[in-house]
Motif scaffolding. Structure first.
Motif, PDB file in Angstrom:
ATOM      1  N   LYS A  46      40.823  38.271  48.876  1.00  0.00           N
ATOM      2  CA  LYS A  46      40.027  37.460  49.799  1.00  0.00           C
ATOM      3  C   LYS A  46      38.692  38.145  50.067  1.00  0.00           C
ATOM      4  CE  LYS A  46      39.910  35.560  54.441  1.00  0.00           C
ATOM      5  NZ  LYS A  46      40.668  35.296  55.668  1.00  0.00           N
ATOM      6  N   ARG A  47      38.727  39.431  50.349  1.00  0.00           N
ATOM      7  CA  ARG A  47      37.485  40.179  50.593  1.00  0.00           C
ATOM      8  C   ARG A  47      36.542  40.110  49.399  1.00  0.00           C
ATOM      9  NH1 ARG A  47      40.983  43.880  52.853  1.00  0.00           N
ATOM     10  NH2 ARG A  47      40.867  45.200  51.002  1.00  0.00           N
ATOM     11  N   SER A  48      37.110  40.117  48.187  1.00  0.00           N
ATOM     12  CA  SER A  48      36.266  40.070  46.996  1.00  0.00           C
ATOM     13  C   SER A  48      35.567  38.724  46.829  1.00  0.00           C
ATOM     14  CB  SER A  48      37.078  40.401  45.744  1.00  0.00           C
ATOM     15  OG  SER A  48      37.950  39.345  45.412  1.00  0.00           O
ATOM     16  N   VAL A  49      36.056  37.700  47.499  1.00  0.00           N
ATOM     17  CA  VAL A  49      35.397  36.389  47.493  1.00  0.00           C
ATOM     18  C   VAL A  49      34.435  36.258  48.672  1.00  0.00           C
ATOM     19  CG1 VAL A  49      35.767  33.898  47.674  1.00  0.00           C
ATOM     20  CG2 VAL A  49      37.315  35.273  46.290  1.00  0.00           C
ATOM     21  N   VAL A  50      34.880  36.695  49.856  1.00  0.00           N
ATOM     22  CA  VAL A  50      34.098  36.493  51.082  1.00  0.00           C
ATOM     23  C   VAL A  50      32.886  37.422  51.152  1.00  0.00           C
ATOM     24  CG1 VAL A  50      34.162  36.618  53.615  1.00  0.00           C
ATOM     25  CG2 VAL A  50      36.071  35.596  52.360  1.00  0.00           C
ATOM     26  N   ARG A  51      33.036  38.673  50.795  1.00  0.00           N
ATOM     27  CA  ARG A  51      31.922  39.631  50.894  1.00  0.00           C
ATOM     28  C   ARG A  51      30.659  39.189  50.157  1.00  0.00           C
ATOM     29  NH1 ARG A  51      34.418  45.707  50.559  1.00  0.00           N
ATOM     30  NH2 ARG A  51      34.861  45.898  52.787  1.00  0.00           N
ATOM     31  N   PRO A  52      30.758  38.733  48.911  1.00  0.00           N
ATOM     32  CA  PRO A  52      29.547  38.289  48.218  1.00  0.00           C
ATOM     33  C   PRO A  52      28.884  37.074  48.881  1.00  0.00           C
ATOM     34  CG  PRO A  52      31.305  38.669  46.639  1.00  0.00           C
ATOM     35  CD  PRO A  52      31.910  38.767  48.004  1.00  0.00           C
ATOM     36  N   ILE A  53      29.680  36.203  49.457  1.00  0.00           N
ATOM     37  CA  ILE A  53      29.115  35.036  50.149  1.00  0.00           C
ATOM     38  C   ILE A  53      28.316  35.496  51.360  1.00  0.00           C
ATOM     39  CG2 ILE A  53      29.667  32.948  51.460  1.00  0.00           C
ATOM     40  CD1 ILE A  53      32.176  32.679  49.630  1.00  0.00           C
ATOM     41  N   VAL A  54      28.917  36.359  52.161  1.00  0.00           N
ATOM     42  CA  VAL A  54      28.253  36.880  53.362  1.00  0.00           C
ATOM     43  C   VAL A  54      26.985  37.651  52.968  1.00  0.00           C
ATOM     44  CG1 VAL A  54      28.496  38.548  55.254  1.00  0.00           C
ATOM     45  CG2 VAL A  54      30.344  36.929  54.766  1.00  0.00           C
ATOM     46  N   ALA A  55      27.071  38.480  51.944  1.00  0.00           N
ATOM     47  CA  ALA A  55      25.913  39.277  51.509  1.00  0.00           C
ATOM     48  C   ALA A  55      24.783  38.382  51.002  1.00  0.00           C
ATOM     49  CB  ALA A  55      26.330  40.262  50.432  1.00  0.00           C
ATOM     50  N   GLU A  56      25.131  37.353  50.246  1.00  0.00           N
ATOM     51  CA  GLU A  56      24.097  36.454  49.721  1.00  0.00           C
ATOM     52  C   GLU A  56      23.386  35.711  50.845  1.00  0.00           C
ATOM     53  OE1 GLU A  56      23.554  32.299  47.318  1.00  0.00           O
ATOM     54  OE2 GLU A  56      25.350  33.459  46.898  1.00  0.00           O
ATOM     55  N   ILE A  57      24.138  35.214  51.807  1.00  0.00           N
ATOM     56  CA  ILE A  57      23.524  34.499  52.934  1.00  0.00           C
ATOM     57  C   ILE A  57      22.587  35.435  53.687  1.00  0.00           C
ATOM     58  CG2 ILE A  57      23.971  33.412  55.170  1.00  0.00           C
ATOM     59  CD1 ILE A  57      26.633  32.371  53.925  1.00  0.00           C
ATOM     60  N   ARG A  58      23.060  36.636  53.991  1.00  0.00           N
ATOM     61  CA  ARG A  58      22.249  37.612  54.742  1.00  0.00           C
ATOM     62  C   ARG A  58      20.951  37.926  53.998  1.00  0.00           C
ATOM     63  NH1 ARG A  58      26.034  41.421  55.793  1.00  0.00           N
ATOM     64  NH2 ARG A  58      26.502  40.413  57.770  1.00  0.00           N
ATOM     65  N   LYS A  59      21.056  38.173  52.700  1.00  0.00           N
ATOM     66  CA  LYS A  59      19.883  38.559  51.910  1.00  0.00           C
ATOM     67  C   LYS A  59      18.931  37.391  51.685  1.00  0.00           C
ATOM     68  CE  LYS A  59      18.545  40.635  47.561  1.00  0.00           C
ATOM     69  NZ  LYS A  59      18.986  41.207  46.296  1.00  0.00           N
TER      70      LYS A  59
END
Length: 98
Positions: free
Chosen positions: A21-34
């Motif tokens: 789950k973290r491997s899916v959610v982390r990139p989404i959160v990072a992309e939105i932030r960046k």
């Protein structure tokens, strides 16, 4: 001052552990932030494997800027092929409302 936020209810699909789950959610959160330079976090359903809620927020003097940014974030989340956006709750308030 305007304050806006959006909460996304997301189905993650074929996820069977918190690690995956973290491997899916982390990139989404990072992309939105960046990409959008706004605050973003996983806000609920942290213990569920296949569901998550991600919240985004921002503050501005321009209501239209907030509405447009939150809409673009929603579109970006909805377009991700590895997830399904189940719902979105957007809210804009003015500081004088408190």
């Amino acid at each position: 001052m305007w304050i806006g936020w959006n909460e996304f209810d997301i189905l993650l699909g074929d996820v069977h552990s918190l690690k995956s789950k973290r491997s899916v959610v982390r990139p989404i959160v990072a992309e939105i932030r960046k990409r959008f330079q706004i605050s973003v976090a996983e806000v609920e359903d942290a213990e569920l494997y296949q569901r998550t809620r991600i919240g985004v927020s921002l503050v501005s003097g321009d209501r239209n800027h907030i509405a447009e940014t939150l809409q673009r974030v929603e579109e970006a989340v909805a377009q991700r092929p590895e997830i399904e956006l189940l719902s979105s709750k957007m809210r804009l308030v003015q500081s004088t409302d408190f």
